[in-house]
Design an enzyme around this catalytic site. Structure first.
Site, short mmCIF file in Angstrom:
data_model
loop_
_atom_site.label_atom_id
_atom_site.label_comp_id
_atom_site.label_asym_id
_atom_site.label_seq_id
_atom_site.Cartn_x
_atom_site.Cartn_y
_atom_site.Cartn_z
N LYS A 1 0.85 -1.19 0.00
CA LYS A 1 0.00 0.00 0.00
C LYS A 1 0.88 1.25 0.00
CE LYS A 1 -3.90 2.02 2.63
NZ LYS A 1 -4.72 1.92 3.84
N SER B 1 -9.68 2.04 2.97
CA SER B 1 -8.77 2.75 2.09
C SER B 1 -7.76 1.85 1.37
CB SER B 1 -8.00 3.80 2.90
OG SER B 1 -7.14 3.17 3.84
N SER C 1 -9.88 -0.19 7.26
CA SER C 1 -9.28 -0.02 5.93
C SER C 1 -8.63 -1.26 5.33
CB SER C 1 -8.25 1.12 5.96
OG SER C 1 -8.91 2.36 5.84
#
Lengths: 477, 460
Positions: free
Chosen positions: A72, A147, A171
């Site tokens: 990420k 996210s 997330s």
């Protein structure tokens, strides 16, 4: 069977038997990215040559030797960009490795590239990225969740064998649920946050997104552990998380929090979750109803604490030392132009909210009060875990929604995390595992455990997974 | 009307540690700009602070030396404000639970002492500005006084005493030129007898202790003059201009910051255990004032001597080592003050050797005059006094039989002086004594020679 569809443990077995090379595996994944990422758009940055070089150098006897992993865009890797999907970090190249990156490198993993996310991890759909929207591999008109939407999407689309995400209010678990993969938020302090760009320091935790529960345990074996560079990381021995897998769950108490089945939720999602609960019962678990009475305040508490912390954490992005700078006539103008231009609307909204909550005259009414309610929420869980070993809930109230459907309404968007936020406030651990398809869209089952209860959570998740076939379902791309 | 000045001081002191407050960078003054930095002290994305325990230890030590209450539970907070010298745009500090509360510097009470990180240093060029982050993250102690000071002189005394104590405890070198000690002052005036405090003005940019005194002197006069004219004092921050000898407005109250303090989530609270506190207590240094008193009582020194010796910890330590085995501590003190102090840094004489020299003079083995010669050689070579006395053949002759023989010889050779003496001119004995010394090549014990001559010539 194509190599890119393999799980970590399947790929590892083949690599160790010499049936495939690490280069072949990485090449297969790169080919898959080439083929489908134009549609999914999970990656922000790739370096295929570097990935292949890492593969060539990988020692396959190591725990993750030769396994391609996506990162990420919020975790620092030396020499790579780390933009947090924000314009304000355009041009920033990380000068150091996060703790988890050092661990992955030491375990022989191949770091593929950087995945898309909501800007600074603020969002539930990956629509708040400065670099475009990632699509749900199950339906390209829909969002992948967020996210960590990029990480979930690339794992679901077989564009990585596994990925790292971060979870501040859901997330990891929410996009894992919406993309049909396994996502784990470890106990706060289990995994070092050093090198994770902070959104809300008291809530953030790094965790894996994988194709099945065994892979999740294998990743956790590598990621977990004490780090002297993170004062909030806990000096506690790391067990072998795979040891709990395959153990009988007969007699385990599975709590069903009554506050987690809301009238507004998608009835088919509720059905899928209730069916899963039935399956756990049929495996011998004892289902008990429990109560988490302060649940209704979790979203409100979260949006005060997380934004307050974020308002300070994001203050460093000012154009002085790194990232994007928009010049001004004086330093104040440089600040406002840099930040005005660099941050997206959701990030600005949260900085303003958090600044307000901490302001003189409002602190007691918002921040202080939120901290008190946070304590009550934590106590809810402590009490409940006296009655059960794990809890089971839906991960999200509904399946993946359409791109743009909620972007105009932040409050509706915030409710996507209604079932995941409390775990962060309480500092406990949880995973989401696939438990059904509703209109060909994945549904997630959230299994929560007490602090450092990862082994039991994984044991239950694995027992459920092995009794069902949901984890074998793949999107058609 | 008569006015009373009320002053409170906020003193920032850089703590003497090897590394910075929250990272492993060296705390080094004068290095090339931005060479003592890392991702942590530059506030890079994703980094986390790790507390420097030595800085906590020294802050607690300062607290103990100043009689503060050491809070067993204290915590870190973020103080939020934007400035280019602040890498994270928040400073890690302590807000509501500092390490130390209470205490005093002399008769002036303290409010608190807390620990925080120093900021970077800004440089302003013609069209641009630069920031040197070497200083960013240096451990910084903030010592806040109660508004107990009543004059610029009080402030001077407060700062002098505080500095002395912090140096004695090896907590900081307190070099103001290097920015190791920085002082802001809150000052207000009110008519004598009024209980309510006047509007306070904060003074900044005072770079020496006497600068603080001058600035406060200027400011109290400025405020009194304004009130006398029927004007009002506004709450504001003013900058001291050393060259102009005046203060100038920096910012007014409307621009007061809201720092939005909240608990630092990246750090655990500081729990001071009994064992940690006891360990610090064991290492505690005696306060200069207490040592002065002790030197007077224990060694019978005059106040003046004790003050001179204690002004430098190393000198006082030297004195005590030398005086430990000596019957005449005052003589030791005299030697140190008159002979050693001007060139103490080059001293090669061990405390034991100095004590030995004093003992040799006491016992009459050498004369005081010879003592000075021996001392000079000790200072130059570091040799022991006995070795020097032996090598130079300096030992004084105190054998009464030998001295008496010489006295008899002198009396025989100088009948006129003997006659003078016996006629009542007592001073004539000095001439005879001089002759005895001459005959002995200066080695005869002069006191003994005097006694023997007086006896031989018949007493007066």
């Amino acid at each position: 069977m194509s190599l890119h569809t393999l799980t970590i443990h399947e790929a590892r077995d083949r690599l160790r038997r010499g049936e495939v090379s690490a280069r072949q595996l990485t090449q297969a994944v790169l080919d898959r990215i080439q083929a489908v990422d134009g549609k999914v758009r999970g990656y922000l940055w790739l370096n295929p040559e570097d990935a292949l070089r890492q593969a060539d150098a990988a020692d396959v006897r190591l725990p993750l030797g030769g396994i391609p992993v996506a990162i990420k865009d919020v975790i620092n890797v030396t020499g790579q960009p780390c933009t947090c999907a924000s314009k304000i970090l355009q041009g920033y190249v990380a000068p150091y490795d996060a703790f988890v990156i050092r661990k992955l490198k030491a375990a022989g993993a191949v770091l593929l590239g950087r995945t898309n996310m909501d800007e600074f991890a603020m969002g539930s759909s990956t629509e708040n990225s400065s670099w475009g929207v990632t699509r749900n591999p199950w339906d390209l008109d829909r969002i992948p969740g967020g996210s960590s939407g990029g990480s979930a999407a690339v794992v679901a689309a077989d564009e990585a064998i596994a990925a790292l995400g971060s979870d501040t209010g859901g997330s990891i678990r929410q996009p894992a649920a919406l993309c049909g993969c396994v996502g784990c938020k470890p106990t706060y302090g289990r995994v070092s946050r050093y090198g994770l760009v902070a959104f809300a320091s008291s809530l953030d935790q790094i965790g894996p997104l994988t194709k099945d529960v065994r892979d999740c345990a294998l990743m956790l074996n590598v990621l977990a552990g004490h780090d002297a560079m993170d004062s909030t990381s806990v000096p506690r021995a790391v067990p072998d998380y795979t040891a709990a897998l395959g153990k009988d769950i007969r007699g385990l108490q599975v709590g069903l929090p009554k506050e987690y089945f809301l009238p507004g939720m998608d009835p088919q999602v509720e059905t899928a979750v209730r069916t899963a609960v039935g399956q756990l019962a049929s495996l011998g678990a004892e289902v008990v109803e429990i109560s988490l009475p302060h649940s209704e305040y979790a979203v409100a508490v979260y949006y005060v604490i997380a934004t307050a912390e974020a308002s300070a954490n994001l203050a460093r992005f000012d154009g002085v030392r790194y990232g994007r700078r928009v010049v001004g006539d004086d330093v104040i103008e440089m600040y406002s132009k840099t930040r005005g231009d660099g941050f997206g609307p959701e990030v600005k909204r949260r900085i303003i909210l958090g600044t307000y909550a901490l302001s003189a005259g409002y602190y007691d009414a918002y921040y202080l009060r939120a901290q008190k309610v946070r304590t009550l929420i934590r106590q809810d869980f402590e009490k409940a875990f006296q009655k059960c070993d794990v809890m089971v809930t839906p991960t999200t109230p509904e399946v993946a929604f359409k791109v743009g459907e909620k972007s105009a309404d932040p409050l509706r968007m915030y409710l996507s995390d209604i079932f995941t936020i409390s775990a962060n406030l309480a500092g406990i651990c949880g995973v989401s595992v696939p438990c059904g398809l509703v209109r060909r869209l994945p549904v997630g089952l959230q299994i929560l455990g007490p602090a450092f209860g990862e082994e039991t959570v994984l044991q239950v998740a694995h027992a459920y997974e092995q009794a069902t076939t949901w984890h074998q379902e793949r999107p058609q791309l | 009307m008569n006015y009373e000045t009320v002053i409170g001081l906020e003193v920032h002191v850089q703590i003497k540690t090897r590394t910075k407050m929250f990272c492993g960078c060296a705390t080094e003054f004068g290095a090339e700009p931005n060479t003592r930095v890392c991702p942590v002290c530059l506030g890079y994305p994703g980094v986390l602070p790790v507390m420097n325990e030595e800085a906590v230890r020294k802050t607690i030590l300062a607290g103990l030396m100043l009689g503060c209450t050491i809070n067993r539970f204290s915590k870190w907070d973020r103080k939020n404000y934007f400035y280019p010298d602040m890498p994270k745009n928040y400073q890690i500090s302590q807000y509501d639970l500092p390490l130390c509360t209470g205490g005093a510097v002399g008769q002036f009470r303290l409010t608190r002492i807390h620990l925080e990180e120093d900021v970077a240093k800004s440089f302003h060029f013609e069209r641009t500005s630069g920031v040197d982050f070497n200083r960013a993250g240096t451990p910084l102690m903030e010592i806040v006084s109660e508004p107990d000071l009543r004059s610029p002189e009080d402030a001077f005394q407060y700062l002098t005493t505080l500095k002395e104590i912090l140096i004695a405890g090896d907590i900081s070198d307190c070099d103001m030129e290097k920015g190791q000690l920085r002082c802001d002052a809150n000052v207000s005036v009110r008519p004598v007898g009024q209980t309510q405090l006047g509007e306070k003005v904060e003074l900044k940019n005072m770079n020496t202790i006497s600068g603080v005194r001058r600035a406060l002197g200027y400011e109290e006069q400025r405020q009194i003059a304004a009130l006398e004219r029927g004007g009002k004092i506004t709450q504001e921050t003013r900058r001291w201009d050393e060259l102009a000898g005046k203060t100038f407005v920096m910012r007014t109250k409307e621009y007061a910051h809201d720092y939005r303090y909240f608990s630092e989530p990246d750090l655990m609270p500081v729990i001071v255990s009994d064992a940690f506190l006891a360990e610090i207590q064991r290492g505690i240094k005696e306060l200069p004032e207490a040592r002065r008193r002790r030197l007077v009582e224990q060694y019978g020194l005059p106040e003046y001597d004790a003050g001179v010796l204690v002004a430098d910890t190393a000198v006082a330590d030297y004195f005590e080592q030398a005086a430990a085995g000596s019957k005449n501590p005052k003589a030791i003190s005299n030697w140190i003050m008159t002979e050693l102090l001007p060139k103490f840094a080059e001293n090669k004489i061990s405390p034991a050797h100095l004590a030995e020299l004093v003992a040799a003079i006491e016992a009459g083995r050498i004369s005081g005059k010879q003592g000075k010669e021996v001392f000079a050689e000790m200072f130059a070579t570091g040799q022991s006094p006995s070795a020097i006395i032996k090598a130079r053949g300096l030992a004084q002759v105190s054998d009464a039989a030998v001295v008496e023989a010489l006295c008899v010889q002198a009396i025989k050779a100088n009948p006129k002086s003997v006659a003078d003496y016996q006629a009542g001119n007592t001073a004539a004995i000095n001439f005879l004594k001089g002759q005895v010394m001459k005959l002995s090549q200066g080695k005869a014990n002069p006191q003994l020679a005097g006694e023997i001559l007086a006896r031989l010539l018949g007493g007066h």
